[in-house]
Design an enzyme around this catalytic site. Structure first.
Site, short mmCIF file in Angstrom:
data_model
loop_
_atom_site.label_atom_id
_atom_site.label_comp_id
_atom_site.label_asym_id
_atom_site.label_seq_id
_atom_site.Cartn_x
_atom_site.Cartn_y
_atom_site.Cartn_z
N HIS A 248 -7.08 -6.97 0.79
CA HIS A 248 -6.02 -5.98 0.73
C HIS A 248 -4.94 -6.22 1.78
O HIS A 248 -3.76 -6.01 1.52
CB HIS A 248 -6.63 -4.59 0.91
CG HIS A 248 -5.64 -3.47 0.87
ND1 HIS A 248 -4.90 -3.15 -0.25
CD2 HIS A 248 -5.24 -2.59 1.83
CE1 HIS A 248 -4.11 -2.12 0.01
NE2 HIS A 248 -4.29 -1.77 1.26
N ASP B 63 0.84 -1.20 0.00
CA ASP B 63 0.00 0.00 0.00
C ASP B 63 0.88 1.26 0.00
O ASP B 63 1.68 1.43 -0.90
CB ASP B 63 -0.96 -0.07 1.20
CG ASP B 63 -2.03 0.99 1.22
OD1 ASP B 63 -3.05 0.82 0.52
OD2 ASP B 63 -1.84 2.00 1.92
#
Length: 292
Positions: free
Chosen positions: A272, A107
């Site tokens: 994620h 990320d």
């Protein structure tokens, strides 16, 4: 109670421009630096780090502006540019005696890792990227109603003042919403870890927003300059991501291939927070990268 990773020591070392980074360090062998994402701290790597520490020295910094690291005021765009944050990581590793190291980011940390790979090809030997595309490409693929998944990017791109006030006023709800929405397996982030992420994020609203705001400004400038110059990542690169290409209508592997000629692009069924949801899969991907 401060959460720690068993067998890892905690240090504070200089990054760039006098900023100090907090980091957990453990294991022995060739160095691997792991960079966390949003809205997390280095704790997101706890499972992967313990697995890798059998063969590697594993370094887990909190990025500037996050966790226990310094949170300098964003007096100019360079303060939270990914170029500056990449320089932090290189300086931290050097302070630990590592002039060359493998680097993996998730990320926000993956955007820092990407910039480190472009700016410091003599230092970053292998590059791992989890669940992003480069900043310039990210803005290009967020179009139409599908872009709602990244609404926070647009919110934190706004001029200073309103985003910080809005997020501060509902910090736990704001940051917690991403932990809820982005995880395929909610049990992968236990309550005590979730509480630490929320506490750390609530204490860093201004710097987190500054990090995101840089990605709508100076980070684009830096990426575009490299694109125009034909710059590419010189080291082996592994990208692991959800099937965002299918969801948002673009060729994810193609986007990465333009930047990384030596590319291993993988899709995962994990959510994620894949380093926490599927640590064996992510550890295996990193080990495969390091063997190239």
């Amino acid at each position: 109670m401060t959460l720690t990773i068993p067998g890892f020591d905690h240090v504070r070392l200089p990054g760039a421009d006098g900023v100090e980074l907090a980091a957990a360090v453990g294991g022995s062998g060739s160095p691997v630096v792991l960079l966390h994402g949003f809205p997390q701290t280095h704790l997101m790597w706890r499972h992967v780090a313990e697995r890798l520490a059998d063969e590697h020295t594993v370094v887990l910094p909190d990025l500037r502006g996050y966790g226990a690291s310094d949170k300098p005021a964003a007096t100019d765009p360079e303060v939270y540019a990914k170029r500056t944050m990449a320089a932090d990581v290189v300086a931290l590793a050097a302070a630990l005696g590592h002039e060359r190291f493998a680097l993996v980011g998730h990320d926000r940390g993956a955007l820092v890792a990407f910039r480190a790979g472009l700016d410091h090809p003599e230092t970053v030997t292998h590059l791992g990227i989890l669940d992003v595309v480069p900043t310039l490409d990210m803005w290009n693929v967020l179009r139409g109603v599908s872009a709602a998944v990244g609404y926070h990017l647009f919110l934190m791109a706004q001029p200073p003042g309103l985003p910080e006030a809005m997020i501060t006023g509902s910090a736990d709800a704001f940051f917690g919403s991403f932990l809820d929405a982005w995880a395929n397996d909610p049990t992968a982030v236990p309550e005590e870890v979730r509480a630490e992420y929320l506490r750390a994020s609530a204490a860093a609203v201004t710097s987190i927003v500054a990090d995101y705001r840089a990605s709508a400004d100076i980070d684009i400038t830096h990426d575009r300059a490299d694109l125009d110059a034909g710059s590419q990542l010189a080291m082996p690169v592994t990208v692991v991501q959800q099937d965002w290409g299918a969801r948002l209508g673009y060729d994810a592997a193609g986007v990465w291939k333009a930047w990384a000629p030596d590319l291993d692009h993988r899709l995962t069924r994990a959510g994620h927070f894949m380093a926490e949801e599927a640590p064996d899969e992510i550890t295996a991907a990193i080990r495969s990268l390091l063997a190239r």
